[in-house]
Design an enzyme around this catalytic site. Structure first.
Site, mmCIF file in Angstrom:
data_model
loop_
_atom_site.group_PDB
_atom_site.id
_atom_site.type_symbol
_atom_site.label_atom_id
_atom_site.label_comp_id
_atom_site.label_asym_id
_atom_site.label_seq_id
_atom_site.Cartn_x
_atom_site.Cartn_y
_atom_site.Cartn_z
ATOM 1 N N ASP A 13 -27.049 16.616 -7.495
ATOM 2 C CA ASP A 13 -25.928 16.697 -8.446
ATOM 3 C C ASP A 13 -25.098 15.422 -8.512
ATOM 4 O O ASP A 13 -23.900 15.471 -8.753
ATOM 5 C CB ASP A 13 -24.985 17.882 -8.111
ATOM 6 N N GLU A 14 -25.734 14.286 -8.322
ATOM 7 C CA GLU A 14 -24.989 13.025 -8.324
ATOM 8 C C GLU A 14 -24.793 12.470 -9.730
ATOM 9 O O GLU A 14 -24.206 11.400 -9.916
ATOM 10 C CB GLU A 14 -25.711 11.964 -7.472
ATOM 11 N N LYS A 16 -27.548 12.134 -11.822
ATOM 12 C CA LYS A 16 -28.762 11.333 -12.076
ATOM 13 C C LYS A 16 -29.158 11.383 -13.546
ATOM 14 O O LYS A 16 -29.654 10.415 -14.092
ATOM 15 C CB LYS A 16 -29.925 11.863 -11.230
ATOM 16 N N GLY A 17 -28.909 12.549 -14.177
ATOM 17 C CA GLY A 17 -29.326 12.740 -15.571
ATOM 18 C C GLY A 17 -28.829 11.630 -16.480
ATOM 19 O O GLY A 17 -29.572 11.097 -17.285
ATOM 20 N N ALA A 39 -33.706 22.021 -10.270
ATOM 21 C CA ALA A 39 -32.908 20.858 -10.666
ATOM 22 C C ALA A 39 -32.209 21.145 -11.986
ATOM 23 O O ALA A 39 -32.638 22.013 -12.746
ATOM 24 C CB ALA A 39 -33.809 19.642 -10.821
ATOM 25 N N GLY A 40 -31.167 20.423 -12.246
ATOM 26 C CA GLY A 40 -30.497 20.564 -13.532
ATOM 27 C C GLY A 40 -29.860 19.254 -13.910
ATOM 28 O O GLY A 40 -29.101 18.696 -13.128
ATOM 29 N N HIS A 41 -30.248 18.723 -15.034
ATOM 30 C CA HIS A 41 -29.657 17.477 -15.505
ATOM 31 C C HIS A 41 -28.875 17.751 -16.771
ATOM 32 O O HIS A 41 -29.393 18.365 -17.701
ATOM 33 C CB HIS A 41 -30.754 16.462 -15.854
ATOM 34 N N ARG A 142 -52.392 26.787 1.116
ATOM 35 C CA ARG A 142 -53.629 26.566 0.343
ATOM 36 C C ARG A 142 -54.134 27.811 -0.390
ATOM 37 O O ARG A 142 -55.327 28.026 -0.540
ATOM 38 C CB ARG A 142 -54.728 25.945 1.244
ATOM 39 N N GLN A 223 -32.791 16.591 -7.080
ATOM 40 C CA GLN A 223 -32.086 16.844 -5.805
ATOM 41 C C GLN A 223 -31.649 15.516 -5.154
ATOM 42 O O GLN A 223 -31.476 14.542 -5.866
ATOM 43 C CB GLN A 223 -32.949 17.683 -4.846
ATOM 44 N N GLY A 301 -24.447 27.574 -12.010
ATOM 45 C CA GLY A 301 -23.026 27.750 -12.340
ATOM 46 C C GLY A 301 -22.143 27.897 -11.111
ATOM 47 O O GLY A 301 -20.935 28.089 -11.212
ATOM 48 N N LYS A 330 -18.859 8.847 -11.592
ATOM 49 C CA LYS A 330 -17.632 9.655 -11.566
ATOM 50 C C LYS A 330 -16.459 9.016 -10.828
ATOM 51 O O LYS A 330 -15.667 9.719 -10.185
ATOM 52 C CB LYS A 330 -17.945 11.035 -10.973
ATOM 53 N N ASP A 332 -13.994 7.860 -12.256
ATOM 54 C CA ASP A 332 -12.818 8.329 -13.006
ATOM 55 C C ASP A 332 -12.198 9.600 -12.411
ATOM 56 O O ASP A 332 -10.997 9.817 -12.504
ATOM 57 C CB ASP A 332 -13.188 8.576 -14.476
HETATM 58 P P1 IMP Z 1 -34.173 25.734 -3.450
HETATM 59 O O1 IMP Z 1 -34.522 24.362 -3.897
HETATM 60 O O2 IMP Z 1 -33.883 26.672 -4.586
HETATM 61 O O3 IMP Z 1 -35.147 26.321 -2.471
HETATM 62 O O4 IMP Z 1 -32.784 25.660 -2.647
HETATM 63 C C1 IMP Z 1 -32.687 25.010 -1.395
HETATM 64 C C2 IMP Z 1 -31.388 24.232 -1.271
HETATM 65 O O5 IMP Z 1 -31.419 23.118 -2.160
HETATM 66 C C3 IMP Z 1 -30.146 25.015 -1.663
HETATM 67 O O6 IMP Z 1 -29.069 24.620 -0.844
HETATM 68 C C4 IMP Z 1 -29.906 24.616 -3.095
HETATM 69 O O7 IMP Z 1 -28.564 24.783 -3.484
HETATM 70 C C5 IMP Z 1 -30.297 23.149 -3.023
HETATM 71 N N1 IMP Z 1 -30.708 22.586 -4.313
HETATM 72 C C6 IMP Z 1 -31.866 22.759 -4.950
HETATM 73 N N2 IMP Z 1 -31.892 22.080 -6.095
HETATM 74 C C7 IMP Z 1 -30.725 21.426 -6.174
HETATM 75 C C8 IMP Z 1 -30.170 20.507 -7.120
HETATM 76 O O8 IMP Z 1 -30.774 20.127 -8.124
HETATM 77 N N3 IMP Z 1 -28.919 20.047 -6.821
HETATM 78 C C9 IMP Z 1 -28.251 20.407 -5.709
HETATM 79 N N4 IMP Z 1 -28.733 21.237 -4.810
HETATM 80 C C10 IMP Z 1 -29.957 21.745 -5.032
#
Ligand code: IMP
Length: 425
Positions: A13-14, A16-17, A39-41, A142, A223, A301, A330, A332
């Protein structure tokens, strides 16, 4: 631009997007190599906001080839929904290529992720419950089903039958849950396979050829370093390798093909999910950073935990990724805070610790050692160069650089693409 890898330098969540999006503008190819739709960008282009989970942000540029590499895990339902959502907004997903070896997230992975977390009780990881960990478990065991299997009806039917039988026993007999229905999953996923088949290819070859022919290739990390399965804050990590080395395995290429590694960090620290976080602020300043920085998960969320910038973490990120530069986002968000703190080391059992501990039980005993700096005020969101920043903000950047032995090459002062500038010295 040479080949460049972009990684998260903290707990994900830095932002990156946005950086990926800026670099994608001149890239010929953008490659994702690990993780999945955990992940979420968020990418803001003009007045449009796009939330992408699996598809590389390069998709927003016509002609940029977007690759989902072998090291990723793909939920076909989510991927197709993302493709459809883009199409409905006039963005064509035609340039997407998915490696045949990438593993498929199936409904039983989601069920097991949920039940596994419940069973761990207070010791849960705080996963995104998207089935990521259980899918990588199958890969390591596997018995995973790959895209190449999904698009071959006969193979898929066989492997799904075998896996459903195994998984339903685990779901029902171990967790006391409700298993998944083989026939309905088969029918649903056969339909997905038909739609995805034209996009499935040997992406390792594509990436190799692109690099060799001098194309601009951007490797897009998901991540962050602290969530790496091996070097992160285990067990509070994800199940893949968000460090730069992950691109090699996950895109099917060798390390010499990556020339630069840019680490994205926020001007402070956040994390979601469980686990120790030495500079966490459980006070009004933490709350203020959360509100001003809109620190709520793109995927789930969930409110993010917020704290001061931790140079111990950034030094770790520089080391494990071989970072050649930092993009600091960020800045700012910190405007208007009277005194800013940067954690320069930890104190553990009376000893000074400069390197991030290998084990979280050690990390749990660490107290941050801070250097305190004057804060800065005013709206910096229009800054276009280092000189446009208030002296205290410039000093904040300089202090970070001196702590981590890595230059800050880009600074973000707002969510929009034009609110980031390159640092020219
Ligand atoms: P998982 O990837 O759903 O198995 O979650 C494992 C850990 O990674 C948890 O603490 C999630 O909140 C964290 N995590 C997974 N994806 C992200 C991301 O894109 N940003 C921040 N934390 C993440």
């Amino acid at each position: 631009m040479k080949t460049i890898a972009l990684v998260g330098a903290q707990w994900g969540d830095e932002g990156k997007g946005k950086i990926i999006d800026i670099l994608s503008e001149t890239a010929d190819m953008v490659v994702r190599a690990q993780g999945g739709n955990n992940a979420g960008h968020t990418v803001v282009v003009g007045d449009e906001t796009y939330k992408l989970h699996l598809i590389p942000s390069g998709i927003l540029y016509k002609g940029t080839v977007c690759v989902i590499g072998n090291g990723t895990v793909v939920d076909p339902k989510v991927l197709l929904a993302e493709m459809d959502a883009l199409k409905s907004r006039g963005v064509s997903p035609e340039s997407l290529k998915i490696d045949a070896r990438a593993h498929v997230i199936l409904p039983y992975h989601l069920v097991i992720d949920e039940l596994g977390e419940d069973a761990r009780g207070k010791a849960d990881i705080g996963t995104t419950k998207k089935g990521i960990g259980p899918c990588y478990m199958d890969k390591a065991e596997r018995i995973g089903i790959r895209l190449v299997d999904l698009i071959d009806r006969k193979t898929f039917a066989e492997k799904l039958k075998r896996n459903t039988a195994i998984k339903n026993r685990i779901i029902e007999k171990i967790y006391g849950g409700k298993g998944v229905n083989y026939e309905s999953v088969l029918a649903e996923y056969n339909a997905y396979a038909e739609r995805l088949a034209p996009f499935v290819t040997d992406a390792s070859v594509l990436v190799y050829e692109a690099v060799k022919s001098g194309k601009k290739v951007l490797f897009e990390g998901a991540q962050g370093a602290l969530l790496d399965l091996d070097v992160g804050t285990y067990p509070y990590v994800t199940s893949s390798h968000p460090v730069a080395g992950g691109f090699c395995v996950g895109a099917g290429i060798g390390p010499t093909l990556i020339k630069e590694v840019l680490g994205v960090a926020k001007a402070y620290t956040t994390r979601v999910g469980k686990g120790p976080f030495p500079t966490e602020l459980n006070d009004a300043t933490g709350q203020r950073i959360r509100e001003v920085g809109q620190e709520y998960g793109t995927t789930t969320g969930r409110p993010r935990r917020c704290g001061w910038l931790d140079a111990v973490i950034l030094r770790f990120a520089v080391r494990v990724n071989g970072l050649t530069g930092i993009a600091l986002n960020k800045l700012d968000t910190l405007s208007g805070i009277e005194k800013l703190k940067i954690c320069t080391a930890y104190k553990k059992d009376g000893e000074l610790v400069r390197d991030f501990p290998a084990d979280i039980s050690e990390l749990e005993r660490c107290e941050p050692v801070y250097t305190e700096l004057d804060g800065f005020n005013g709206d910096i969101s229009g800054a276009k160069s280092l000189a446009d920043l208030p002296p205290a903000a410039q000093n904040y950047i300089k202090t970070i650089e001196s702590q981590i032995d890595c230059p800050v090459l880009m600074i973000g002062v707002g969510p929009r693409r034009d609110q980031s500038f390159k640092v020219v010295r």
